[in-house]
Design a protein around this motif. Structure first.
Motif, PDB file in Angstrom:
ATOM      1  N   THR A  37      34.758  32.422  38.361  1.00 41.97           N
ATOM      2  CA  THR A  37      34.984  32.823  39.753  1.00 41.97           C
ATOM      3  C   THR A  37      36.128  33.824  39.849  1.00 41.97           C
ATOM      4  OG1 THR A  37      34.239  30.649  40.498  1.00 41.97           O
ATOM      5  CG2 THR A  37      35.491  31.951  42.072  1.00 41.97           C
ATOM      6  N   ALA A  42      37.309  35.805  37.572  1.00 44.13           N
ATOM      7  CA  ALA A  42      36.933  37.084  36.965  1.00 44.13           C
ATOM      8  C   ALA A  42      36.122  37.914  37.953  1.00 44.13           C
ATOM      9  CB  ALA A  42      36.129  36.847  35.684  1.00 44.13           C
ATOM     10  N   LEU A  43      35.147  37.278  38.621  1.00 46.22           N
ATOM     11  CA  LEU A  43      34.317  38.004  39.580  1.00 46.22           C
ATOM     12  C   LEU A  43      35.162  38.493  40.753  1.00 46.22           C
ATOM     13  CD1 LEU A  43      31.096  35.791  39.641  1.00 46.22           C
ATOM     14  CD2 LEU A  43      31.485  37.898  38.377  1.00 46.22           C
ATOM     15  N   ALA A  44      36.119  37.687  41.189  1.00 43.01           N
ATOM     16  CA  ALA A  44      36.983  38.061  42.310  1.00 43.01           C
ATOM     17  C   ALA A  44      37.847  39.272  41.938  1.00 43.01           C
ATOM     18  CB  ALA A  44      37.861  36.885  42.727  1.00 43.01           C
ATOM     19  N   ARG A  45      38.202  39.393  40.656  1.00 42.94           N
ATOM     20  CA  ARG A  45      38.975  40.556  40.188  1.00 42.94           C
ATOM     21  C   ARG A  45      38.092  41.776  40.007  1.00 42.94           C
ATOM     22  NH1 ARG A  45      41.047  36.874  36.294  1.00 42.94           N
ATOM     23  NH2 ARG A  45      39.606  37.730  34.756  1.00 42.94           N
ATOM     24  N   GLY A  46      36.781  41.591  40.054  1.00 40.91           N
ATOM     25  CA  GLY A  46      35.864  42.691  39.808  1.00 40.91           C
ATOM     26  C   GLY A  46      35.427  42.770  38.356  1.00 40.91           C
ATOM     27  N   ASP A  47      35.789  41.759  37.569  1.00 44.31           N
ATOM     28  CA  ASP A  47      35.367  41.727  36.166  1.00 44.31           C
ATOM     29  C   ASP A  47      34.008  41.058  36.049  1.00 44.31           C
ATOM     30  OD1 ASP A  47      37.727  42.889  35.469  1.00 44.31           O
ATOM     31  OD2 ASP A  47      38.710  41.019  34.882  1.00 44.31           O
ATOM     32  N   ARG A  48      33.411  41.202  34.888  1.00 46.20           N
ATOM     33  CA  ARG A  48      32.169  40.460  34.644  1.00 46.20           C
ATOM     34  C   ARG A  48      32.378  39.473  33.493  1.00 46.20           C
ATOM     35  NH1 ARG A  48      28.848  42.925  30.784  1.00 46.20           N
ATOM     36  NH2 ARG A  48      26.933  42.257  31.800  1.00 46.20           N
ATOM     37  N   ALA A  83      29.530  40.871  39.896  1.00 44.37           N
ATOM     38  CA  ALA A  83      29.510  40.989  41.353  1.00 44.37           C
ATOM     39  C   ALA A  83      28.900  42.342  41.693  1.00 44.37           C
ATOM     40  CB  ALA A  83      30.918  40.873  41.921  1.00 44.37           C
ATOM     41  N   LYS A 140      30.060  44.383  51.170  1.00 47.32           N
ATOM     42  CA  LYS A 140      30.577  43.162  50.560  1.00 47.32           C
ATOM     43  C   LYS A 140      30.116  43.071  49.118  1.00 47.32           C
ATOM     44  CE  LYS A 140      26.640  40.501  52.218  1.00 47.32           C
ATOM     45  NZ  LYS A 140      26.162  39.330  52.921  1.00 47.32           N
ATOM     46  N   ALA A 141      30.735  42.185  48.393  1.00 41.35           N
ATOM     47  CA  ALA A 141      30.330  41.933  47.016  1.00 41.35           C
ATOM     48  C   ALA A 141      29.491  40.668  46.975  1.00 41.35           C
ATOM     49  CB  ALA A 141      31.557  41.781  46.128  1.00 41.35           C
ATOM     50  N   PRO A 180      27.749  37.790  44.340  1.00 41.63           N
ATOM     51  CA  PRO A 180      27.689  37.309  42.958  1.00 41.63           C
ATOM     52  C   PRO A 180      26.263  37.404  42.419  1.00 41.63           C
ATOM     53  CG  PRO A 180      28.503  35.597  44.457  1.00 41.63           C
ATOM     54  CD  PRO A 180      28.026  36.721  45.299  1.00 41.63           C
TER      55      PRO A 180
END
Lengths: 105, 103
Positions: free
Chosen positions: A34, A36-42, A53, A75-76, A78
């Protein structure tokens, strides 16, 4: 299967670990993904799948009742792309029965 | 954009839980394998505050080779889909968590 059932299974398979530790392990895995996705990472887990994301552009929506145009912000979202190995396992491990067998029915 | 792998997740378990690096990696693998085996059996996996992995049965349909235009039957198959929870969606957008909890 729910998260608590997963934890119970892991606890049964790993009697040397304390239940709170197992809960923390499971929580850590999903929290890391979670974050990682919030930071824009995969997050890429070979054989299992990849979490990312996807960015959705802003658009003009409509209130379905009044028909009024409403701006909808971007928006982003998941996204999970299953890995090849997991995809094949879910689908029974190999291509399914030939079409002809079904068409003949 | 960075890409996290198993190594990063195992390292997080190592620092959070204090198990050895080897055991952290092994447990991560066990968790992934339990999830995979459940999905393989056709059962959904629901992780509260994260999302649900579910197996969908797709019927047969006619596809087309985009290069040649030849019609090709697409066989019935099972596909995996992931439905993110409201909590995950909110976190990714930096929004406050939805009221009422887990989902």
């Amino acid at each position: 299967m729910t998260k608590s059932e997963l934890i119970a299974q892991l606890a049964a398979e790993n009697p040397h670990l304390r239940q709170p530790d197992i809960e923390l392990i499971v929580a850590t895995i999903f929290e890391e993904i979670t974050a990682a996705l919030a930071r824009g990472d995969r997050v890429e887990l070979r054989g299992f799948g990849a979490f990312s994301a996807k960015q959705r552009d802003p658009r003009t929506g409509r209130n379905p009742r009044t028909g009024a145009a409403v701006p909808v912000a971007g928006k982003a979202v998941p996204y999970f792309k299953p890995g090849k190995e997991l995809r094949e396992r879910v689908n029974g491990g190999e291509p399914q029965a030939p079409l002809r067998a079904r068409a003949a029915e | 954009m960075n890409t996290l792998t198993r190594a990063n997740l195992a390292e997080a378990i190592y620092t959070q839980v204090g198990l050895s690096r080897n055991e952290s990696a092994a447990l991560l693998e066990t968790v992934l394998e339990r999830i995979a085996a459940t999905l393989e059996a056709g059962e959904a996996v629901k992780i509260s505050a994260f999302g649900t992995f579910l197996v969908r049965q797709k019927g047969q349909r006619v596809g087309r080779n985009p290069k040649t235009g030849v019609e090709v039957p697409i066989l019935p198959r099972k596909v995996l889909s992931f439905r993110p929870s409201q909590v995950l969606k909110a976190r990714i957008n930096g929004q406050p968590l939805p009221r009422g909890g887990q989902e």
